[in-house]
Design a protein around this motif. Sequence first.
Motif, mmCIF file in Angstrom:
data_model
loop_
_atom_site.group_PDB
_atom_site.id
_atom_site.type_symbol
_atom_site.label_atom_id
_atom_site.label_comp_id
_atom_site.label_asym_id
_atom_site.label_seq_id
_atom_site.Cartn_x
_atom_site.Cartn_y
_atom_site.Cartn_z
ATOM 1 N N GLN A 204 0.818 -1.209 0.000
ATOM 2 C CA GLN A 204 0.000 0.000 0.000
ATOM 3 C C GLN A 204 0.854 1.263 0.000
ATOM 4 O OE1 GLN A 204 -3.027 -2.341 2.880
ATOM 5 N NE2 GLN A 204 -3.383 -0.139 2.887
ATOM 6 N N PHE A 235 -6.400 -3.550 2.534
ATOM 7 C CA PHE A 235 -7.205 -3.318 3.747
ATOM 8 C C PHE A 235 -6.355 -2.956 4.957
ATOM 9 C CE2 PHE A 235 -9.438 -6.604 1.176
ATOM 10 C CZ PHE A 235 -10.415 -5.780 0.671
ATOM 11 N N GLY A 236 -5.120 -2.577 4.741
ATOM 12 C CA GLY A 236 -4.218 -2.258 5.849
ATOM 13 C C GLY A 236 -3.096 -3.272 5.982
ATOM 14 N N TRP A 342 -3.154 -3.383 11.210
ATOM 15 C CA TRP A 342 -4.276 -2.661 10.596
ATOM 16 C C TRP A 342 -5.186 -3.585 9.793
ATOM 17 C CZ3 TRP A 342 -0.028 0.747 8.096
ATOM 18 C CH2 TRP A 342 0.490 1.641 9.039
ATOM 19 N N MET A 343 -6.457 -3.407 9.990
ATOM 20 C CA MET A 343 -7.462 -3.962 9.087
ATOM 21 C C MET A 343 -8.575 -2.924 9.012
ATOM 22 S SD MET A 343 -9.385 -7.630 9.206
ATOM 23 C CE MET A 343 -10.832 -7.990 8.209
ATOM 24 N N ARG A 344 -8.944 -2.577 7.839
ATOM 25 C CA ARG A 344 -9.935 -1.537 7.521
ATOM 26 C C ARG A 344 -10.634 -0.939 8.760
ATOM 27 N NH1 ARG A 344 -13.679 -2.350 2.181
ATOM 28 N NH2 ARG A 344 -13.749 -0.183 1.531
ATOM 29 N N ALA A 345 -10.388 0.341 8.987
ATOM 30 C CA ALA A 345 -10.873 1.053 10.182
ATOM 31 C C ALA A 345 -10.466 0.341 11.463
ATOM 32 C CB ALA A 345 -12.373 1.279 10.137
ATOM 33 N N PRO A 346 -9.147 0.121 11.636
ATOM 34 C CA PRO A 346 -8.707 -0.500 12.889
ATOM 35 C C PRO A 346 -9.159 0.362 14.061
ATOM 36 C CG PRO A 346 -6.825 0.469 11.699
ATOM 37 C CD PRO A 346 -8.022 0.551 10.799
ATOM 38 N N TYR A 433 -15.345 8.567 10.575
ATOM 39 C CA TYR A 433 -13.939 8.234 10.333
ATOM 40 C C TYR A 433 -13.167 9.541 10.192
ATOM 41 C CZ TYR A 433 -9.872 5.574 9.257
ATOM 42 O OH TYR A 433 -8.627 5.016 9.355
ATOM 43 N N ALA A 499 -1.273 4.306 1.272
ATOM 44 C CA ALA A 499 -2.697 4.163 0.952
ATOM 45 C C ALA A 499 -3.374 3.574 2.181
ATOM 46 C CB ALA A 499 -2.888 3.257 -0.262
ATOM 47 N N GLY A 500 -3.552 4.412 3.195
ATOM 48 C CA GLY A 500 -4.128 3.940 4.450
ATOM 49 C C GLY A 500 -4.777 5.086 5.185
ATOM 50 N N GLY A 501 -5.528 4.748 6.221
ATOM 51 C CA GLY A 501 -6.205 5.770 6.997
ATOM 52 C C GLY A 501 -7.165 6.596 6.151
ATOM 53 N N SER A 502 -7.650 6.010 5.082
ATOM 54 C CA SER A 502 -8.562 6.719 4.160
ATOM 55 C C SER A 502 -8.002 8.079 3.765
ATOM 56 C CB SER A 502 -9.957 6.899 4.789
ATOM 57 O OG SER A 502 -10.548 5.663 5.067
ATOM 58 N N GLU A 653 -12.877 3.780 4.581
ATOM 59 C CA GLU A 653 -13.093 2.980 5.784
ATOM 60 C C GLU A 653 -14.423 3.214 6.473
ATOM 61 O OE1 GLU A 653 -8.842 2.323 7.702
ATOM 62 O OE2 GLU A 653 -8.901 4.044 6.393
HETATM 63 MO MO1 MOS Z 1 -6.336 1.041 6.222
HETATM 64 S S1 MOS Z 1 -6.472 -0.276 7.798
HETATM 65 O O1 MOS Z 1 -5.804 2.432 7.049
HETATM 66 O O2 MOS Z 1 -5.109 0.491 5.162
#
Ligand code: MOS
Length: 686
Positions: A204, A235-236, A342-346, A433, A499-502, A653
């Motif tokens: 990511q 997805f994290g 991390w997994m989508r919206a941890p 979020y 590419a994380g945390g939206s 997320e």
């Molecule tokens: Mo998402 S868990 O911030 O890739």
Amino acid sequence: MTATVPGRALGTPLARVEGPDKVTGAARYAAEYPVGNAAHAWVVRSPVARGRLRDVEVDPTLDGVLAVLWHGNAPELAKPADPELWVLQTDAISYRGQVIALVVAETLEAARHAAQSVVLDIEEEPHDVVLRADHPELYTPDKVNPGFPAESAQGDAEAALAAAEVTVDVTYTTPALHNNPMEPHATIAVWDGDDDLTLYDSNQGPHMVAPDVAKALGLDPARVRVVAEHVGGGFGSKGSARPNAVLAAIAAKVTGRPVKLALPRQALFTMVGYRTPTIQRVRLGAAKDGTLTAITHDAVSQSSRLFEFAEQTAVVTRHMYAAAHRRTGHRLVRLDMPTPRWMRAPGEAPGMVALECAMDELAHALGIDPIELRVRNEPDAEPESGEPFTSRHYVRCLREGAERFGWAGRDPRPARRRDGEWWVGTGVAGATYPAMAQPSTAAATALPDGRVEVRIAATDIGTGARTVLTQIAADALGLPVTDVTVRIGDTRLPRASVAGGSSGTASWGWAIDGACRQLRERGMTGEVVFDSTELVKARGNDGRHAFGAHFAEVRVNAVTGEVRVPRLFGMYAAGRILNPRTARSQFIGGMTMGLGMALHEEGVLDPHTGDWVNHDLADYHIPAHADVRDIDAAWIDEQDDQLNPMGSKGIGEIGIVGSPAAILNAVWHATGVRIRDLPARMDRIL
Ligand code: MOS
């Protein structure tokens, strides 16, 4: 690519620019790059949860085996910040499923066969793998991911709860959940001499991977090239370098060949992170009119012996509702288990289950409509920090969502509607979020034919990022999208955030917007490199959130207890929606994962082995098409000029935050059964 009016691409439903490449097979994923003379690797994972690896023996008569690496013979690595990347360096086994050896062979089949036939000499030690709220080793971490204080408190929550007219005191548990991107974690490692390494790696953020791998191998980070042009989901779990990247690199070094390593599906359940199980106690105190006087949210979760990952489960409660007296806290225990990550919206995803189901329980106890209860506790500013919201349209999402869903006239009493064998009910839950941006750099180059090439080391993990970035660039340049090419997914391109945390579109789009505007201002000649760091830091991320409301209709079979979700609807306020087609896909994708979280998904732990018994897609049930019926998302066009040049908030997320609670609340409304231990399996309903 569909043409658009020059300068007016944002807001249009542009189809994915790489769509034709993907459907014709021209798009290359990490393991698909054609490198000559590649050898193949297969991981050997620990069959015990704790112990010492004494020896690894492989049958010398096996064909095609090039190397069997383990700590007895693997090249020495420096310790990177993430101990999971310090692979094959120690005899200590920290969890079942940890990589303890790697077989490299001429073919994939030979590598797999040899990996399955190695003889491991292991001294097994007793293990501790079960998360309990009364575990003697629970402690409060200093911070929770990604840097929040572990505890917060205002007023006197205990006194306010004791004095409250109505209280709810409930414990919800959520199981371990597993990232299952379609494309597994995979790497091809190619050395050029001793100092230059190229990794075709599924991740990511190429710039997140290169420094960690370089550190482990003692290389100059600038000489580790990471390519991630197309990524089949993350997805994290691909937000940082995973062990496969380092393993492929050392295997290639030892064999003198390019090495291809794609993790098998079962390895994803232990080697790349998962969502920690949680035990959450939420207490709410309210006056009879529904005004909340006290909120407490205490979360217990786990990490591994190797690495402290403390998920921010209760942080979401700091942002949702007004109440003068409040407390949130996190406790953690280090078990002989794989490291959660991390997994989508941890944090938000499991945390919102407990908060929003507890709110539903309070609404019932008060005899107040669950939407009305939420509206009555809408804060004027951030409930804990007092920071003003730059924009918050939660109440509008609840009201307009209710209108579209058809909430009016709902009989609040549970177990009243029956259609043949099926109990029918509806439920609601909030969503939120954070809207974040991170520094990134982009380059824009005017080409001789009048077209523009934009370069940034972003990644498109299936979200449509490449497409939206093309729209952002085109509008900033005043060009049709067909005159813009956006190149991403390579450390040779300017540095970009994960590419994380939206946060991808806001972060990368900010840099691209800056580069393209400056190129236009200077008459579309030459090249502009734009670094957004100063602008992003000056603006900060405080007080910025997207909000939403989820609505579910469920049918619960009175004979079998199976739950069906005929309707799932999300109403969002997430800033300006830059591409309604890819945005809708993100929203309903998150909601679909929420449906899985509510009803199907759970890592079932065998305490004797310390492994999840359902470690494949046959037994770990993610929603299939037949599970997803009428699912839809809509949004309020929110104007917020405090965010970024596009006015966007993250959308990747929020769909999984609250959607499971809406389904569980609907299950209660249908049946009168409160499911406080997820998922809502048949045996828990009957
Ligand atoms: Mo998402 S868990 O911030 O890739």
